[in-house]
Design a protein around this motif. Structure first.
Motif, PDB file in Angstrom:
ATOM      1  N   PHE A  29       0.883  -1.187   0.057  1.00  0.00           N
ATOM      2  CA  PHE A  29       0.146  -0.071  -0.190  1.00  0.00           C
ATOM      3  C   PHE A  29       1.000   1.240   0.233  1.00  0.00           C
ATOM      4  N   PHE A  30       0.804   1.920  -1.028  1.00  0.00           N
ATOM      5  CA  PHE A  30       1.521   3.275  -1.199  1.00  0.00           C
ATOM      6  C   PHE A  30       0.899   4.344  -1.800  1.00  0.00           C
ATOM      7  N   LEU A  31       0.701   5.338  -1.215  1.00  0.00           N
ATOM      8  CA  LEU A  31       0.077   6.737  -1.712  1.00  0.00           C
ATOM      9  C   LEU A  31      -1.237   6.474  -2.258  1.00  0.00           C
ATOM     10  N   GLY A  32      -2.151   5.471  -1.457  1.00  0.00           N
ATOM     11  CA  GLY A  32      -3.485   5.484  -1.644  1.00  0.00           C
ATOM     12  C   GLY A  32      -3.761   4.157  -2.412  1.00  0.00           C
ATOM     13  N   ILE A  33      -2.593   3.669  -3.378  1.00  0.00           N
ATOM     14  CA  ILE A  33      -2.686   2.614  -4.238  1.00  0.00           C
ATOM     15  C   ILE A  33      -2.298   1.163  -3.718  1.00  0.00           C
ATOM     16  N   GLU A  34      -3.097   0.046  -3.616  1.00  0.00           N
ATOM     17  CA  GLU A  34      -2.882  -1.015  -3.011  1.00  0.00           C
ATOM     18  C   GLU A  34      -2.549  -2.033  -4.328  1.00  0.00           C
ATOM     19  N   THR A  35      -1.300  -2.832  -3.820  1.00  0.00           N
ATOM     20  CA  THR A  35      -0.889  -3.850  -4.872  1.00  0.00           C
ATOM     21  C   THR A  35      -1.519  -5.182  -4.520  1.00  0.00           C
ATOM     22  N   LEU A  36      -2.216  -5.751  -5.162  1.00  0.00           N
ATOM     23  CA  LEU A  36      -2.617  -7.068  -4.973  1.00  0.00           C
ATOM     24  C   LEU A  36      -2.271  -7.921  -5.979  1.00  0.00           C
ATOM     25  N   THR A  37      -1.926  -9.216  -5.389  1.00  0.00           N
ATOM     26  CA  THR A  37      -1.234 -10.290  -6.189  1.00  0.00           C
ATOM     27  C   THR A  37      -2.362 -11.180  -6.858  1.00  0.00           C
ATOM     28  N   VAL A  38      -2.532 -11.156  -8.057  1.00  0.00           N
ATOM     29  CA  VAL A  38      -3.681 -12.065  -8.635  1.00  0.00           C
ATOM     30  C   VAL A  38      -3.100 -12.718  -9.739  1.00  0.00           C
ATOM     31  N   GLY A  39      -2.621 -14.303  -9.146  1.00  0.00           N
ATOM     32  CA  GLY A  39      -1.923 -15.237 -10.017  1.00  0.00           C
ATOM     33  C   GLY A  39      -0.574 -14.821 -10.196  1.00  0.00           C
ATOM     34  N   ASP A  40      -0.368 -14.679 -11.530  1.00  0.00           N
ATOM     35  CA  ASP A  40       1.223 -14.085 -11.951  1.00  0.00           C
ATOM     36  C   ASP A  40       1.115 -12.714 -12.234  1.00  0.00           C
ATOM     37  N   PHE A  42      -0.281  -8.402 -11.058  1.00  0.00           N
ATOM     38  CA  PHE A  42      -0.331  -7.345 -10.092  1.00  0.00           C
ATOM     39  C   PHE A  42      -1.899  -6.721 -10.503  1.00  0.00           C
ATOM     40  N   LEU A  43      -2.403  -6.302  -9.346  1.00  0.00           N
ATOM     41  CA  LEU A  43      -3.643  -5.717  -9.420  1.00  0.00           C
ATOM     42  C   LEU A  43      -3.433  -4.100  -8.772  1.00  0.00           C
ATOM     43  N   LEU A  44      -3.344  -2.975  -9.545  1.00  0.00           N
ATOM     44  CA  LEU A  44      -3.217  -1.810  -8.595  1.00  0.00           C
ATOM     45  C   LEU A  44      -4.877  -1.467  -8.492  1.00  0.00           C
ATOM     46  N   SER A  45      -5.060  -1.165  -7.152  1.00  0.00           N
ATOM     47  CA  SER A  45      -6.249  -0.781  -6.678  1.00  0.00           C
ATOM     48  C   SER A  45      -6.241   0.280  -5.840  1.00  0.00           C
ATOM     49  N   GLN A  46      -7.514   0.989  -5.820  1.00  0.00           N
ATOM     50  CA  GLN A  46      -7.551   2.215  -4.956  1.00  0.00           C
ATOM     51  C   GLN A  46      -8.780   2.155  -4.370  1.00  0.00           C
ATOM     52  N   ARG A  47      -9.216   0.852  -3.935  1.00  0.00           N
ATOM     53  CA  ARG A  47     -10.528   0.624  -3.064  1.00  0.00           C
ATOM     54  C   ARG A  47     -10.692   1.400  -1.946  1.00  0.00           C
ATOM     55  N   ARG A  48      -9.537   1.740  -1.165  1.00  0.00           N
ATOM     56  CA  ARG A  48      -9.838   2.481   0.012  1.00  0.00           C
ATOM     57  C   ARG A  48     -10.058   3.918  -0.409  1.00  0.00           C
ATOM     58  N   GLN A 138     -16.024  -1.023  -7.192  1.00  0.00           N
ATOM     59  CA  GLN A 138     -14.638  -0.844  -6.130  1.00  0.00           C
ATOM     60  C   GLN A 138     -13.688  -1.697  -6.566  1.00  0.00           C
ATOM     61  N   ASP A 139     -13.970  -2.932  -7.019  1.00  0.00           N
ATOM     62  CA  ASP A 139     -13.014  -4.052  -6.994  1.00  0.00           C
ATOM     63  C   ASP A 139     -12.276  -3.973  -8.616  1.00  0.00           C
ATOM     64  N   TYR A 140     -12.635  -2.755  -9.246  1.00  0.00           N
ATOM     65  CA  TYR A 140     -11.829  -2.595 -10.304  1.00  0.00           C
ATOM     66  C   TYR A 140     -10.443  -1.922 -10.079  1.00  0.00           C
TER      67      TYR A 140
END
Length: 250
Positions: A29-40, A42-48, A138-140
């Motif tokens: 989590f950095f600068l409001g952007i969350e890094t999620l691992t999806v398989g092989d 990354f998903l950059l998410s700003q859900r919060r 919000q999951d996009y």
């Protein structure tokens, strides 16, 4: 981040000899952007961040919508100014940061930004529609994954005189490096196009300039795949995407 752990370790060691640093491990989590691992990938998410925007605008419990904007109702000004223009500007400004990981919001946010000086009740309704779309998406996020190719593919599209106030056209483009989206824009053209073909060519010129810059950046980064390139474009007509393929030759 990198695919060679030895080089990453050497880089961190060299940085530590000059600067006081602390290794926080894998990105999370950095600068409001969350890094999620999806398989092989990354998903950059700003859900919060999305949840915070909905909370500040009082739209936490709103009903979700499937689209961020209506294509049948133009954003024409009304005679009733919005009673709280500061709130409008604050929320629209927050949405601009959200477009870092949400390319699907770029067109709508660009439209809302053009009324920052004097928003009306109608513009506030358009803003709430975008927030209702965010509520259901919000999951996009922006997905980055390994790609088997380093080819650049760019897509461009433009409407013609779609802005009812000054009759200017809106154009947009998306640039892919392999399978990953790396650059995107949706903005109103600076001049009035006198034909749909002229509007399309203006949009094509913008994306060609962007691709030229991306190729230049790849060269500065030492990418051997960007040593040479050729391109081709096909005009398909108004309201259709213009595919431009920049194939790299080693």
């Amino acid at each position: 981040m990198g695919n060679d752990t030895i080089l990453v370790t050497v880089l961190l060691h060299r940085l530590a000899t000059t600067f006081k640093i602390r290794d926080l491990g894998p990105p999370s989590f950095f600068l409001g952007i969350e890094t999620l691992t999806v398989g092989d990938s990354f998903l950059l998410s700003q859900r919060r961040y999305m949840q915070d925007i909905l909370s500040r605008s009082g739209m936490t419990d709103c009903k979700a919508l499937a689209t961020p904007a209506s294509v049948t109702q133009p954003a024409v000004p009304t005679s009733d100014p919005f009673e709280n223009p500061t709130q409008y500007r604050r929320i629209v400004g927050a949405l601009q940061y959200l477009t870092i990981t949400r390319p699907d919001l770029v067109y709508s946010v660009n439209m809302l930004c053009q009324f920052m000086h004097s928003p009306t009740d109608n513009h506030w309704c358009l803003l709430k529609r975008v927030l209702r779309y965010i509520k259901g998406t919000q999951d996009y996020g922006l997905r980055l994954r390994p790609s088997t190719t380093s080819d650049l593919h760019a897509y461009s599209d433009s409407d013609w005189a779609g802005w009812p106030i000054d009759r200017k056209s809106t154009s947009g483009y998306a640039v892919f490096l392999g399978d990953n989206l790396v650059s995107w824009v949706s903005r109103k053209q600076r001049t009035v196009a006198r034909s749909s073909t002229e509007a399309e060519y203006k949009g094509l010129a913008d994306v060609a300039a962007e691709v030229t810059w991306v190729v230049s950046l790849l060269r500065e980064l030492g990418s051997t795949q960007a040593s040479r390139q050729h391109c081709g474009a096909t005009i398909l007509g108004p309201h259709t995407w213009l595919p431009i393929q920049f194939s790299t030759l080693g």
